[in-house]
Scaffold this active site. Structure first.
Site, PDB file in Angstrom:
ATOM      1  N   LEU A   1       1.009  -1.301  -0.190  1.00 38.60           N
ATOM      2  CA  LEU A   1      -0.098   0.058   0.084  1.00 38.60           C
ATOM      3  C   LEU A   1       0.803   1.449  -0.062  1.00 38.60           C
ATOM      4  O   LEU A   1       0.985   1.999  -0.987  1.00 38.60           O
ATOM      5  CB  LEU A   1      -0.747   0.004   1.140  1.00 38.60           C
ATOM      6  CG  LEU A   1      -1.608   1.474   1.500  1.00 38.60           C
ATOM      7  CD1 LEU A   1      -2.587   1.798   0.353  1.00 38.60           C
ATOM      8  CD2 LEU A   1      -2.516   1.383   2.727  1.00 38.60           C
ATOM      9  N   ASP A   2       1.524   1.429   1.033  1.00 33.69           N
ATOM     10  CA  ASP A   2       2.572   2.543   1.210  1.00 33.69           C
ATOM     11  C   ASP A   2       3.811   2.202   1.750  1.00 33.69           C
ATOM     12  O   ASP A   2       3.673   1.981   3.212  1.00 33.69           O
ATOM     13  CB  ASP A   2       1.836   3.654   2.159  1.00 33.69           C
ATOM     14  CG  ASP A   2       2.881   4.899   2.410  1.00 33.69           C
ATOM     15  OD1 ASP A   2       3.739   5.072   1.887  1.00 33.69           O
ATOM     16  OD2 ASP A   2       2.351   5.549   3.349  1.00 33.69           O
TER      17      ASP A   2
END
Length: 399
Positions: free
Chosen positions: A130-131
């Site tokens: 995701l991040d």
């Protein structure tokens, strides 16, 4: 350089914690060679049952030696373990000529092994969650669109912000929900952050002290810089003729988080490693994640580019087709809530990681280091694939 080692179809997924979700199920649909390694075979079997995958993957008890004994050239190792354990896993992969994938940032210890991995003909896929991960895809896409509209050689200034956070879907007094180990959360807050603000590189030793309000679709959040943003200016291929006024990759929290965590920050300022480890255990006990909790993931990436106006003292660029005073802006937003089947965090981390593994399996990633999809065309491809798999996000462009 040796040829890319052909993938066998065997996937060794290591760990079944909070971020393991439907991405594992997607791999089980793609190949019948999935093996889930966990602390014990029983816990691996329980995780497969929870995910509805009993009989579709082999549950195994993880040790590095046990994994290494099972590896064959062309197998894929997917690590959901802490980043500190990736170097040892990658060393085993290099020795056995097995591919490696994770959702974490590239550590120095991993980077040191990339030449050997490339020489062995294996893929080292990182930052594919995701991040980091989806945020890279969004940024590459926005930068490519802006470059097409403004031009690489046009003198311009820009502001790029990328904020991501996992928060409770129903706000609580603590203003947070642990979606990964509390000790990791606290240590991230103890790490200095470097970013660009008002055109100047800025370093803050305590990231939370740079917290400010940030509006997303009219909703107020609190955001702060995280890690070192500056190298991503080059990684995202922003033109050298463009000047960064703001460039920050950071963390997003619910409005009111800074005040709710005041006592935590007091201990982060003065506590040693032992005290912070104890604090992590205390916070885990005080704010447990339960099956009835619902989380929310918000990832907001925006880019604004402006060509200087007609002020004689500010001549700006005059690229063909781009007038002075021209502007371009675009943004991506992913805002997802978890449900009874899967947390939002597990979905957003495991699905892009599984997509990257599928590209290892089909031979479309080169030997050596890859960070998610490292180019704009590949990012667009990944975004189309994630969208087709039901991971919803929105794009807005103004020019």
């Amino acid at each position: 350089m040796p040829d890319l080692v052909p993938a066998t179809g065997a996937v060794h997924w290591i760990g079944a914690g909070l971020s393991t979700g439907s991405g594992l199920a997607a791999l089980c649909e793609h190949t019948d060679g999935v093996r889930l390694w966990h602390r014990t075979a029983e816990r691996a079997a329980d995780a497969l049952d929870r995910l509805g995958l009993t009989g579709r993957a082999e549950p195994l008890a993880y040790t590095l030696d046990a994994l290494t004994d099972r590896l064959a050239p062309g197998d894929v190792v997917v690590s959901m373990l802490p980043a500190s354990e990736h170097a040892a896993l990658l060393a085993a992969c290099v020795a056995r000529r097995a591919h490696f994938a994770c959702s974490s940032y590239v550590s120095d210890a991993v980077l040191e092994q990339v030449p050997a991995a490339a020489g062995a003909g294996i893929v080292v896929l990182t930052e594919a969650g995701l991040d980091p991960g989806i945020d890279h895809l969004f940024a590459h896409s926005l930068v490519a669109r802006a470059r097409e509209a403004i031009g690489d050689d046009t003198a311009a200034s820009y502001r790029l912000t990328s904020y991501c956070g996992g928060v409770p879907a129903v706000p609580d007094d603590f203003r947070y929900r642990f979606s990964w180990a509390p000790f990791g959360v606290l240590n991230a807050l103890r790490s200095p952050a470097r970013y660009v603000e008002n055109g100047v590189e800025t370093v803050v030793d305590r990231p939370w002290e740079a917290t400010r309000e940030h509006l997303v679709e009219g909703e107020a959040f609190e955001v702060y810089p995280n890690r070192d943003s500056v190298p991503f200016i080059e990684q995202y291929e922003l033109p050298r003729a463009w000047k960064p006024l703001t460039f920050v990759r950071g963390t997003l929290r619910l409005d009111g988080w800074l005040r709710a965590w005041d006592t935590v920050f007091e201990q982060l300022r003065t506590g040693d490693d032992t005290r912070i480890a104890a604090l992590a255990r205390e916070l885990a006990a005080a704010h447990p994640t339960t099956d009835t909790d619902r989380d929310r993931v918000v990832l907001a990436v925006s880019l604004e580019v402006r060509v200087p106006g007609d002020d004689p003292g500010d001549p700006g660029g005059r690229a063909e087709g781009v007038g002075n005073g021209a502007a371009w802006s675009g943004s991506y937003l992913l805002d997802l809530e978890g449900d009874e089947e899967e947390s939002a965090m597990a979905r957003c981390v495991s699905r892009p990681l599984a997509l990257g593994v599928r590209h290892i399996l089909d031979g479309s990633l080169p030997a050596g280091l890859s960070r998610a999809a490292g180019t704009a065309p590949r990012s667009e491809e990944w975004l189309r694939e994630l969208d087709s798999q039901g991971l919803e996000f929105t794009l807005r462009v103004e020019d």
